[in-house]
Motif scaffolding. Structure first.
Motif, mmCIF file in Angstrom:
data_model
loop_
_atom_site.group_PDB
_atom_site.id
_atom_site.type_symbol
_atom_site.label_atom_id
_atom_site.label_comp_id
_atom_site.label_asym_id
_atom_site.label_seq_id
_atom_site.Cartn_x
_atom_site.Cartn_y
_atom_site.Cartn_z
ATOM 1 N N ALA A 281 -16.569 -63.306 -51.432
ATOM 2 C CA ALA A 281 -16.981 -62.568 -50.239
ATOM 3 C C ALA A 281 -17.807 -63.455 -49.318
ATOM 4 N N GLY A 282 -17.565 -63.328 -48.026
ATOM 5 C CA GLY A 282 -18.275 -64.107 -47.029
ATOM 6 C C GLY A 282 -17.679 -65.469 -46.755
ATOM 7 N N ARG A 283 -16.643 -65.838 -47.495
ATOM 8 C CA ARG A 283 -15.975 -67.126 -47.321
ATOM 9 C C ARG A 283 -14.594 -66.921 -46.697
ATOM 10 N N PRO A 284 -13.991 -67.986 -46.144
ATOM 11 C CA PRO A 284 -12.633 -67.844 -45.610
ATOM 12 C C PRO A 284 -11.686 -67.308 -46.680
ATOM 13 N N SER A 285 -10.883 -66.344 -46.276
ATOM 14 C CA SER A 285 -10.003 -65.637 -47.202
ATOM 15 C C SER A 285 -8.547 -65.929 -46.869
ATOM 16 N N ARG A 286 -7.826 -66.470 -47.825
ATOM 17 C CA ARG A 286 -6.398 -66.672 -47.602
ATOM 18 C C ARG A 286 -5.676 -65.332 -47.463
ATOM 19 N N TRP A 287 -6.077 -64.348 -48.266
ATOM 20 C CA TRP A 287 -5.389 -63.061 -48.192
ATOM 21 C C TRP A 287 -5.611 -62.378 -46.854
ATOM 22 N N ASN A 288 -6.840 -62.351 -46.369
ATOM 23 C CA ASN A 288 -7.085 -61.719 -45.069
ATOM 24 C C ASN A 288 -6.470 -62.539 -43.943
ATOM 25 N N THR A 289 -6.481 -63.856 -44.077
ATOM 26 C CA THR A 289 -5.907 -64.704 -43.037
ATOM 27 C C THR A 289 -4.397 -64.495 -42.955
ATOM 28 N N LEU A 290 -3.723 -64.510 -44.079
ATOM 29 C CA LEU A 290 -2.281 -64.256 -44.082
ATOM 30 C C LEU A 290 -1.959 -62.907 -43.463
ATOM 31 N N ARG A 291 -2.653 -61.868 -43.912
ATOM 32 C CA ARG A 291 -2.330 -60.520 -43.425
ATOM 33 C C ARG A 291 -2.643 -60.389 -41.940
ATOM 34 N N ALA A 292 -3.767 -60.968 -41.509
ATOM 35 C CA ALA A 292 -4.126 -60.892 -40.089
ATOM 36 C C ALA A 292 -3.126 -61.656 -39.230
ATOM 37 N N MET A 293 -2.724 -62.834 -39.669
ATOM 38 C CA MET A 293 -1.789 -63.629 -38.875
ATOM 39 C C MET A 293 -0.440 -62.933 -38.744
#
Length: 308
Positions: A281-293
């Motif tokens: 938590a609080g760090r760059p997230s591959r899962w959130n980045t993938l889903r957001a992109m």
């Protein structure tokens, strides 16, 4: 290293999704999810009866005295394996599903696992898993259709008003059922009504005042389990079909959370027992980045006007 390079430098489940959803190329074999990385770790943790941590929704040892909700039981682990992209027809998946069907019982009243229990939020996720792994869940679909409220959504608790969280869990299940079976006009109409419940509220606002329903809806966690947030909702609509202008404010929420380096943070982790952490938590997230992109790519290609 570009953001996409960073995403590719990850677990095979992540690489496959990046290849499929962002690059539009043939992804690596699904078998990698079963054999290596997060998927293999989770599969190895199943018990001899096919259940994780000895329970359907709650671990066998759970006493309701520990903080948060434990996420190690079968319902939550199956959902995670679906997200990772485990091949539903693989030997490992079919063996586990057969064992769950034979031995899984809900803590509510001992109902057989794929018959579901009484809460639509649980039953929606059970429908999703059943449809994904090739289990017949038609009677459970009929049950949730009969529980749809007048405002178009669903709620796990007796109430004339629907819940964002429960509604999205059911919508995920109905969409998976349609994809697996072709569905029916009754299922499609129920799903449209559920979608309208969310769209009328711009995916995160109160219908009466326009205020944000919950700050948590604007905070992105992974895994999300039964919890609602606008990134999860938009990812559902991305899979379900066309863009609606009433999604624009939610899309802007996602866009505004992009960091200067092009990533998205893991805003939080839902508290409770886990087998292992996927990210910090609080760090760059591959899962959130993938889903957001992939949500922003879809919104740009679907909507009229510039959505960033």
């Amino acid at each position: 290293m570009t953001v996409v390079d960073w995403l590719l430098d990850a677990d095979p489940s992540m690489r496959r999704l990046v290849q499929r959803d962002l690059l539009g190329v043939t992804p690596e074999p699904r078998a990698l999810v079963e054999r290596t990385g997060w998927g293999a770790r989770l599969l190895a943790l199943a018990g001899p009866d096919g259940l994780w941590d000895g329970g359907a929704c709650f671990p066998f040892s759970f006493t309701f005295s520990e903080p948060g909700q434990p996420w190690t039981a079968t319902l939550h682990t199956l959902q995670t394996l679906q997200i990772l992209g485990l091949d539903p027809m693989s030997d490992s998946a079919q063996r586990i599903i057969g064992l769950i069907a034979a031995h899984g019982r809900w803590e509510h009243d001992g109902q057989r696992y794929f018959d579901g229990e009484v809460e639509p939020c649980i039953n929606g996720r059970t429908i999703e898993a059943g449809a994904y792994f090739g289990v017949s869940v038609g009677p459970l679909v009929e049950r949730v259709l009969g529980e749809q409220l007048a405002d178009g959504g669903w709620n796990c608790y007796p109430s004339p008003r629907s819940s964002f969280d429960t509604t999205l869990c059911v919508l995920d299940g109905l969409l998976a059922f349609e994809r697996a079976t072709g569905g029916s006009e009754e299922v499609r109409e129920a799903r449209r009504r559920g979608e309208e419940y969310l769209l009328a509220r711009e995916l995160f606002r109160r219908l009466s005042t326009g205020e944000v329903v919950s700050p948590g809806y604007l905070s992105f966690a992974f895994p999300y389990y039964w919890h609602y947030d606008v990134l999860r909702a938009l990812d559902y609509f991305r899979q379900a079909g066309g863009f609606d202008p009433r999604m624009a404010a939610a899309v802007e929420v996602v866009r505004s959370k992009r960091q200067p380096d092009g990533t998205w943070l893991l805003d939080r982790i839902h508290p409770g027992r886990v087998f292992f952490d996927f990210e910090e938590a609080g760090r760059p997230s591959r899962w959130n980045t993938l889903r957001a992109m992939r949500v922003l790519d879809w919104a740009r290609s679907s909507a009229v006007g510039d959505l960033g």
